[in-house]
Scaffold this motif. Structure first.
Motif, PDB file in Angstrom:
ATOM      1  N   ALA A 144       4.099  -3.378 -11.254  1.00 52.93           N
ATOM      2  CA  ALA A 144       4.760  -3.716 -12.520  1.00 52.93           C
ATOM      3  C   ALA A 144       5.000  -5.220 -12.617  1.00 52.93           C
ATOM      4  O   ALA A 144       4.769  -5.827 -13.665  1.00 52.93           O
ATOM      5  CB  ALA A 144       6.076  -2.951 -12.652  1.00 52.93           C
ATOM      6  N   GLU A 145       5.448  -5.830 -11.537  1.00 54.67           N
ATOM      7  CA  GLU A 145       5.676  -7.269 -11.524  1.00 54.67           C
ATOM      8  C   GLU A 145       4.354  -8.030 -11.704  1.00 54.67           C
ATOM      9  O   GLU A 145       4.286  -9.006 -12.450  1.00 54.67           O
ATOM     10  CB  GLU A 145       6.362  -7.681 -10.233  1.00 54.67           C
ATOM     11  CG  GLU A 145       7.794  -7.185 -10.149  1.00 54.67           C
ATOM     12  CD  GLU A 145       8.419  -7.408  -8.779  1.00 54.67           C
ATOM     13  OE1 GLU A 145       7.792  -8.057  -7.917  1.00 54.67           O
ATOM     14  OE2 GLU A 145       9.536  -6.912  -8.577  1.00 54.67           O
ATOM     15  N   ALA A 146       3.300  -7.577 -11.040  1.00 49.92           N
ATOM     16  CA  ALA A 146       1.991  -8.232 -11.161  1.00 49.92           C
ATOM     17  C   ALA A 146       1.448  -8.103 -12.584  1.00 49.92           C
ATOM     18  O   ALA A 146       0.880  -9.059 -13.126  1.00 49.92           O
ATOM     19  CB  ALA A 146       1.009  -7.629 -10.164  1.00 49.92           C
ATOM     20  N   THR A 147       1.632  -6.944 -13.192  1.00 46.98           N
ATOM     21  CA  THR A 147       1.175  -6.742 -14.564  1.00 46.98           C
ATOM     22  C   THR A 147       1.937  -7.644 -15.523  1.00 46.98           C
ATOM     23  O   THR A 147       1.352  -8.251 -16.420  1.00 46.98           O
ATOM     24  CB  THR A 147       1.348  -5.264 -14.979  1.00 46.98           C
ATOM     25  OG1 THR A 147       0.586  -4.462 -14.080  1.00 46.98           O
ATOM     26  CG2 THR A 147       0.877  -5.013 -16.390  1.00 46.98           C
ATOM     27  N   MET A 194       3.781   7.388 -16.354  1.00 40.24           N
ATOM     28  CA  MET A 194       4.949   7.787 -15.565  1.00 40.24           C
ATOM     29  C   MET A 194       4.508   7.819 -14.104  1.00 40.24           C
ATOM     30  O   MET A 194       3.455   8.372 -13.797  1.00 40.24           O
ATOM     31  CB  MET A 194       5.438   9.167 -16.003  1.00 40.24           C
ATOM     32  CG  MET A 194       5.954   9.165 -17.429  1.00 40.24           C
ATOM     33  SD  MET A 194       6.581  10.758 -17.953  1.00 40.24           S
ATOM     34  CE  MET A 194       5.042  11.644 -18.197  1.00 40.24           C
ATOM     35  N   ALA A 195       5.293   7.184 -13.230  1.00 38.14           N
ATOM     36  CA  ALA A 195       4.921   7.118 -11.814  1.00 38.14           C
ATOM     37  C   ALA A 195       6.155   7.236 -10.939  1.00 38.14           C
ATOM     38  O   ALA A 195       7.271   6.952 -11.377  1.00 38.14           O
ATOM     39  CB  ALA A 195       4.203   5.809 -11.530  1.00 38.14           C
ATOM     40  N   ARG A 196       5.929   7.661  -9.704  1.00 35.86           N
ATOM     41  CA  ARG A 196       7.004   7.751  -8.739  1.00 35.86           C
ATOM     42  C   ARG A 196       6.451   7.535  -7.346  1.00 35.86           C
ATOM     43  O   ARG A 196       5.257   7.717  -7.155  1.00 35.86           O
ATOM     44  CB  ARG A 196       7.727   9.080  -8.854  1.00 35.86           C
ATOM     45  CG  ARG A 196       6.836  10.289  -8.656  1.00 35.86           C
ATOM     46  CD  ARG A 196       7.615  11.544  -8.795  1.00 35.86           C
ATOM     47  NE  ARG A 196       8.478  11.708  -7.645  1.00 35.86           N
ATOM     48  CZ  ARG A 196       8.526  12.788  -6.903  1.00 35.86           C
ATOM     49  NH1 ARG A 196       7.771  13.817  -7.183  1.00 35.86           N
ATOM     50  NH2 ARG A 196       9.310  12.870  -5.883  1.00 35.86           N
ATOM     51  N   PRO A 197       7.160   7.150  -6.369  1.00 38.77           N
ATOM     52  CA  PRO A 197       8.552   6.725  -6.418  1.00 38.77           C
ATOM     53  C   PRO A 197       8.671   5.307  -6.971  1.00 38.77           C
ATOM     54  O   PRO A 197       7.687   4.561  -7.026  1.00 38.77           O
ATOM     55  CB  PRO A 197       8.995   6.766  -4.958  1.00 38.77           C
ATOM     56  CG  PRO A 197       7.748   6.437  -4.202  1.00 38.77           C
ATOM     57  CD  PRO A 197       6.632   7.084  -4.998  1.00 38.77           C
ATOM     58  N   LEU A 198       9.866   4.940  -7.348  1.00 37.28           N
ATOM     59  CA  LEU A 198      10.113   3.620  -7.926  1.00 37.28           C
ATOM     60  C   LEU A 198       9.640   2.505  -7.004  1.00 37.28           C
ATOM     61  O   LEU A 198       9.022   1.538  -7.444  1.00 37.28           O
ATOM     62  CB  LEU A 198      11.594   3.456  -8.251  1.00 37.28           C
ATOM     63  CG  LEU A 198      12.016   2.108  -8.832  1.00 37.28           C
ATOM     64  CD1 LEU A 198      11.274   1.848 -10.144  1.00 37.28           C
ATOM     65  CD2 LEU A 198      13.507   2.061  -9.034  1.00 37.28           C
ATOM     66  N   SER A 199       9.891   2.649  -5.709  1.00 29.07           N
ATOM     67  CA  SER A 199       9.520   1.588  -4.760  1.00 29.07           C
ATOM     68  C   SER A 199       8.016   1.314  -4.752  1.00 29.07           C
ATOM     69  O   SER A 199       7.585   0.195  -4.490  1.00 29.07           O
ATOM     70  CB  SER A 199       9.992   1.947  -3.350  1.00 29.07           C
ATOM     71  OG  SER A 199       9.388   3.162  -2.929  1.00 29.07           O
ATOM     72  N   ALA A 200       7.200   2.312  -5.048  1.00 31.09           N
ATOM     73  CA  ALA A 200       5.746   2.131  -5.055  1.00 31.09           C
ATOM     74  C   ALA A 200       5.243   1.565  -6.377  1.00 31.09           C
ATOM     75  O   ALA A 200       4.092   1.154  -6.464  1.00 31.09           O
ATOM     76  CB  ALA A 200       5.057   3.463  -4.778  1.00 31.09           C
ATOM     77  N   THR A 201       6.076   1.534  -7.383  1.00 25.06           N
ATOM     78  CA  THR A 201       5.642   1.051  -8.701  1.00 25.06           C
ATOM     79  C   THR A 201       6.150  -0.344  -9.037  1.00 25.06           C
ATOM     80  O   THR A 201       5.656  -0.968  -9.967  1.00 25.06           O
ATOM     81  CB  THR A 201       6.104   2.020  -9.803  1.00 25.06           C
ATOM     82  OG1 THR A 201       7.532   2.063  -9.832  1.00 25.06           O
ATOM     83  CG2 THR A 201       5.552   3.410  -9.581  1.00 25.06           C
ATOM     84  N   ARG A 256       0.822  -1.209   0.000  1.00 23.11           N
ATOM     85  CA  ARG A 256       0.000   0.000   0.000  1.00 23.11           C
ATOM     86  C   ARG A 256       0.858   1.263   0.000  1.00 23.11           C
ATOM     87  O   ARG A 256       0.497   2.263   0.583  1.00 23.11           O
ATOM     88  CB  ARG A 256      -0.932  -0.004   1.200  1.00 23.11           C
ATOM     89  CG  ARG A 256      -1.974  -1.084   1.122  1.00 23.11           C
ATOM     90  CD  ARG A 256      -3.077  -0.801   2.122  1.00 23.11           C
ATOM     91  NE  ARG A 256      -4.188  -1.671   1.887  1.00 23.11           N
ATOM     92  CZ  ARG A 256      -5.250  -1.358   1.162  1.00 23.11           C
ATOM     93  NH1 ARG A 256      -5.338  -0.197   0.593  1.00 23.11           N
ATOM     94  NH2 ARG A 256      -6.238  -2.208   1.019  1.00 23.11           N
ATOM     95  N   ALA A 257       1.977   1.233  -0.681  1.00 26.53           N
ATOM     96  CA  ALA A 257       2.848   2.406  -0.757  1.00 26.53           C
ATOM     97  C   ALA A 257       2.164   3.487  -1.593  1.00 26.53           C
ATOM     98  O   ALA A 257       1.473   3.197  -2.565  1.00 26.53           O
ATOM     99  CB  ALA A 257       4.178   2.023  -1.390  1.00 26.53           C
ATOM    100  N   ALA A 258       2.353   4.728  -1.194  1.00 26.60           N
ATOM    101  CA  ALA A 258       1.762   5.853  -1.922  1.00 26.60           C
ATOM    102  C   ALA A 258       2.558   6.125  -3.191  1.00 26.60           C
ATOM    103  O   ALA A 258       3.777   6.051  -3.191  1.00 26.60           O
ATOM    104  CB  ALA A 258       1.742   7.086  -1.042  1.00 26.60           C
ATOM    105  N   ALA A 259       1.849   6.433  -4.253  1.00 23.04           N
ATOM    106  CA  ALA A 259       2.497   6.742  -5.526  1.00 23.04           C
ATOM    107  C   ALA A 259       1.728   7.857  -6.208  1.00 23.04           C
ATOM    108  O   ALA A 259       0.538   8.053  -5.973  1.00 23.04           O
ATOM    109  CB  ALA A 259       2.535   5.515  -6.422  1.00 23.04           C
ATOM    110  N   SER A 260       2.421   8.592  -7.040  1.00 20.52           N
ATOM    111  CA  SER A 260       1.757   9.591  -7.869  1.00 20.52           C
ATOM    112  C   SER A 260       2.244   9.390  -9.289  1.00 20.52           C
ATOM    113  O   SER A 260       3.317   8.841  -9.523  1.00 20.52           O
ATOM    114  CB  SER A 260       2.061  11.009  -7.379  1.00 20.52           C
ATOM    115  OG  SER A 260       3.449  11.257  -7.453  1.00 20.52           O
ATOM    116  N   GLY A 261       1.431   9.813 -10.244  1.00 15.86           N
ATOM    117  CA  GLY A 261       1.844   9.594 -11.618  1.00 15.86           C
ATOM    118  C   GLY A 261       0.986  10.324 -12.623  1.00 15.86           C
ATOM    119  O   GLY A 261       0.033  11.023 -12.261  1.00 15.86           O
ATOM    120  N   SER A 262       1.356  10.136 -13.876  1.00 16.95           N
ATOM    121  CA  SER A 262       0.645  10.748 -14.998  1.00 16.95           C
ATOM    122  C   SER A 262       0.454   9.710 -16.095  1.00 16.95           C
ATOM    123  O   SER A 262       1.266   8.806 -16.249  1.00 16.95           O
ATOM    124  CB  SER A 262       1.466  11.906 -15.584  1.00 16.95           C
ATOM    125  OG  SER A 262       1.670  12.899 -14.638  1.00 16.95           O
TER     126      SER A 262
END
Length: 55
Positions: free
Chosen positions: A38-41, A27-34, A4-10
């Motif tokens: 990405a692995e699940a996708t 595009m999303a950040r931070p890397l740790s939240a994405t 449940r890490a917070a992320a922001s993106g466009s």
């Protein structure tokens, strides 16, 4: 389960002359939240039959 890490993106969409999406960029950040999504996708994409992916 994803973290449940917070992320922001466009999301950037480009449309063709028929109004259909022909390019999609995320595009999303931070890397740790994405990383977990990405692995699940990636796992889900591996399950798509090749003939479906080519359409």
């Amino acid at each position: 389960m994803l973290s449940r890490a917070a992320a922001s993106g466009s999301r950037l969409l480009h449309f063709d002359e028929n109004g259909r999406i022909d390019d999609f960029t995320v595009m999303a950040r931070p890397l740790s939240a994405t990383q977990a999504p990405a692995e699940a996708t990636g796992t889900q994409f591996k399950q798509i039959p090749p003939e479906t992916a080519e359409q």
